[in-house]
Design a protein around this motif. Structure first.
Motif, short mmCIF file in Angstrom:
data_model
loop_
_atom_site.label_atom_id
_atom_site.label_comp_id
_atom_site.label_asym_id
_atom_site.label_seq_id
_atom_site.Cartn_x
_atom_site.Cartn_y
_atom_site.Cartn_z
N ALA A 1 0.83 -1.21 0.00
CA ALA A 1 0.00 0.00 0.00
C ALA A 1 0.86 1.25 0.00
O ALA A 1 0.58 2.21 -0.73
CB ALA A 1 -0.94 -0.01 1.20
N ARG A 2 1.92 1.25 0.80
CA ARG A 2 2.77 2.44 0.85
C ARG A 2 3.62 2.59 -0.40
O ARG A 2 4.13 3.68 -0.68
CB ARG A 2 3.64 2.39 2.10
CG ARG A 2 2.84 2.73 3.36
CD ARG A 2 3.73 2.71 4.59
NE ARG A 2 3.04 3.25 5.76
CZ ARG A 2 2.21 2.57 6.53
NH1 ARG A 2 1.95 1.30 6.23
NH2 ARG A 2 1.62 3.13 7.56
N ALA A 3 3.78 1.51 -1.14
CA ALA A 3 4.50 1.58 -2.41
C ALA A 3 3.58 2.01 -3.56
O ALA A 3 4.06 2.23 -4.67
CB ALA A 3 5.15 0.24 -2.73
N GLY A 4 2.26 2.09 -3.28
CA GLY A 4 1.35 2.62 -4.28
C GLY A 4 0.29 1.68 -4.81
O GLY A 4 -0.49 2.06 -5.68
N ALA A 5 0.23 0.44 -4.32
CA ALA A 5 -0.76 -0.52 -4.81
C ALA A 5 -2.08 -0.36 -4.06
O ALA A 5 -2.13 0.12 -2.93
CB ALA A 5 -0.24 -1.94 -4.64
N GLU A 6 -3.17 -0.79 -4.73
CA GLU A 6 -4.47 -0.90 -4.07
C GLU A 6 -4.52 -2.29 -3.45
O GLU A 6 -4.39 -3.29 -4.14
CB GLU A 6 -5.60 -0.73 -5.09
CG GLU A 6 -5.64 0.63 -5.77
CD GLU A 6 -6.70 0.67 -6.86
OE1 GLU A 6 -7.57 -0.24 -6.90
OE2 GLU A 6 -6.66 1.60 -7.68
N VAL A 7 -4.71 -2.35 -2.14
CA VAL A 7 -4.57 -3.62 -1.42
C VAL A 7 -5.89 -4.02 -0.77
O VAL A 7 -6.54 -3.21 -0.10
CB VAL A 7 -3.46 -3.53 -0.35
CG1 VAL A 7 -3.34 -4.86 0.40
CG2 VAL A 7 -2.13 -3.14 -0.98
N ILE B 1 -4.11 4.18 5.28
CA ILE B 1 -3.29 3.96 4.08
C ILE B 1 -4.09 3.32 2.95
O ILE B 1 -3.54 3.00 1.89
CB ILE B 1 -2.05 3.11 4.40
CG1 ILE B 1 -2.42 1.70 4.86
CG2 ILE B 1 -1.18 3.81 5.43
CD1 ILE B 1 -1.22 0.79 5.10
N GLY B 2 -5.38 3.13 3.15
CA GLY B 2 -6.25 2.67 2.07
C GLY B 2 -6.34 1.18 1.87
O GLY B 2 -6.79 0.73 0.81
N VAL B 3 -5.92 0.36 2.86
CA VAL B 3 -6.06 -1.09 2.75
C VAL B 3 -7.50 -1.47 3.08
O VAL B 3 -8.03 -1.06 4.10
CB VAL B 3 -5.09 -1.82 3.69
CG1 VAL B 3 -5.36 -3.32 3.70
CG2 VAL B 3 -3.64 -1.53 3.30
N THR B 4 -8.11 -2.27 2.20
CA THR B 4 -9.48 -2.73 2.43
C THR B 4 -9.45 -4.11 3.06
O THR B 4 -8.87 -5.05 2.49
CB THR B 4 -10.27 -2.79 1.11
OG1 THR B 4 -10.29 -1.48 0.52
CG2 THR B 4 -11.71 -3.23 1.35
N LEU B 5 -10.05 -4.27 4.23
CA LEU B 5 -10.05 -5.54 4.95
C LEU B 5 -11.46 -6.10 5.01
O LEU B 5 -12.39 -5.41 5.43
CB LEU B 5 -9.51 -5.33 6.36
CG LEU B 5 -9.65 -6.50 7.34
CD1 LEU B 5 -8.86 -7.71 6.86
CD2 LEU B 5 -9.22 -6.07 8.74
#
Length: 448
Positions: free
Chosen positions: A185-191, A219-223
């Motif tokens: 996520a911090r490298a720019g991927a949608e996780v 950070i935009g991680v979807t769980l």
């Protein structure tokens, strides 16, 4: 004609190195074999390369947190350069490891080892015999038994991916999912994370895990918890994941699907039956000395032994136990008291000793300190808001029963609590200790 040794070590990781070099140093003949490049999971496919990637993502994350606090400019991850940085560590490991064995007088072989007798294994068509055989082959990703499982990449694949996919989905909710999701996520991927249980990181305190979830949202991680993957299908360069959730079915799309659903030893290639090595409840049947109960020539250490937590320090500890028992006869048993565990998320989450439920189950009387600490100096200096702790102290003895930490320094400070738990130090002894200030450890007295 078979080649004969005092000890054959199957594997080349942490425990293998401990056993092989210590036994060889006594003048005994030792052989090591591995079907993979020498070095083991931690150095090549786990702890160390993961931490190399975290080195870059944590630096970028810190810079972003410092925006408006004296740091300016856009910070981004160049995945190719970060991967090259990681490889600057991992690429030399196999040759360095094998050279180290050879310089210690240890014979090295390459190939899968399988038992052909109680004291013999075959490696690439060659038979090796020994008085003792030590199993230190680690663990592999668990088989999930779902259609399309072959499309999953494992931890090794993730750590070697040449390009960062736009959309990454992780199946599972343990260390691998927790850590890799923060890197990606911090490298720019949608996780996206699909976890079949009701929460992530079940080995850690639920309150602190709950606080950490705020960072995932940030950070935009979807769980998705309570979600079980049922099928993975590949269409062109895209993967379609079907999962069951809440009595219904959901579908997800991703450019990469990562196996993060746990690891276990792979016994099948070893042909344990031919070596007279028995399993009990799916595990090696071992006595308290890490010796096979059915074949006394065989010992095991580390993840394959499944006696202690599946962590690198445990592998090293097990290796020392095995060496002592090989050289001096069975007398030493492993001690897993106070083994620290860290999830290298950003910020890291750490624990050692008992949690609340474990302390209650043992009937212990204790007091507990639990607080979030966004206003502490050590937290503000790092511009981090997601931090806190929970510490359990036994009433009467004042012994530290357990510590659970979340924050920028948690992965280091937990080692002080580990010393306390393992060696029975008290809260008063810790509070009386003068730690360097200002550091993460200087917060300890405030936690007690």
């Amino acid at each position: 004609m078979a080649k004969t040794y005092d000890v054959i070590v199957i594997g080349s990781g942490t425990a293998a190195t401990t056993v092989a070099k210590r036994v060889s140093a006594t003048g005994r003949s030792v052989a090591v074999t591995d079907f993979r490049p020498y070095g083991g999971t931690c150095a090549l496919r786990g702890c160390d390369p993961k931490k190399m990637l975290i080195g870059g993502t944590s630096a970028a994350d810190h810079a972003r947190r410092m925006h408006g606090k004296g740091v300016e400019g856009d910070v981004r991850i160049d995945w190719h350069e970060l991967l090259a940085f990681k490889r600057s560590f991992t690429d030399p490991v196999p040759d360095k490891k094998e050279k180290g064995f050879s310089e210690s007088g240890i014979a090295t072989f390459h190939g899968r080892a399988r038992f052909v007798g109680p004291n013999a294994v075959e490696v690439d068509g060659e038979t090796l015999e020994a008085r003792h055989i030590v199993l230190v082959t680690g663990a592999e990703p668990m088989k999930l038994g779902i259609p399309g499982e072959e499309h999953l990449i494992d931890n090794e694949g993730f750590l070697e991916m040449e390009d960062l996919p736009r959309r990454i989905l992780l199946v599972g909710g343990g260390y691998i999912a927790a850590e890799f999701s923060h890197i990606a996520a911090r490298a720019g991927a949608e996780v996206t994370i699909l976890q079949h249980g009701d929460r992530m990181l079940k080995g850690f305190d639920p309150d602190l895990v709950g606080w950490l979830m705020e960072k995932y949202e940030e950070i935009g991680v979807t769980l998705h918890t309570g979600t079980e993957v049922k099928r993975i299908e590949k269409t062109g360069d895209t993967f379609r994941i079907t999962a069951a959730s809440g009595g219904g079915s959901e579908t997800f799309e991703a450019d990469m699907v990562v196996h993060a659903a746990g690891r276990k030893p792979d016994f099948e290639p070893l042909d344990l039956k031919a070596g007279g090595v028995e399993l009990r409840d799916g595990k090696l049947a071992l006595n308290e000395y890490l010796q096979s109960t059915s074949n006394p020539a065989v010992y095991a250490a580390g993840d394959i032994a499944q006696m202690g937590p599946p962590l690198t320090p445990v592998s090293n500890h097990d290796g020392k136990v095995v060496v002592a028992n090989l050289l001096e006869g069975n007398h030493r048993t492993p001690n897993y008291k106070g083994v620290p565990s860290v999830a290298f998320t950003l910020p890291p989450l750490a624990r050692v000793g008992l949690d609340e439920s474990e302390a209650h189950e043992r009937g212990l009387k204790f007091r507990m300190q639990c607080n979030r600490t966004p206003d502490w100096f050590s937290t503000r200096q790092q511009a981090e808001s997601v931090t806190g702790y929970k510490v359990l102290v036994e009433e009467g003895s004042e012994r530290i029963l357990g510590a659970h930490l979340l924050g920028p320094h948690a992965d280091e400070v937990i080692n002080v609590f580990t010393l306390a738990v393992r060696h029975g130090l008290t809260a008063d002894q810790l509070k009386d200790t003068m730690f360097a200030y200002p550091t993460g450890a200087s917060d300890i007295s405030s936690m007690l």
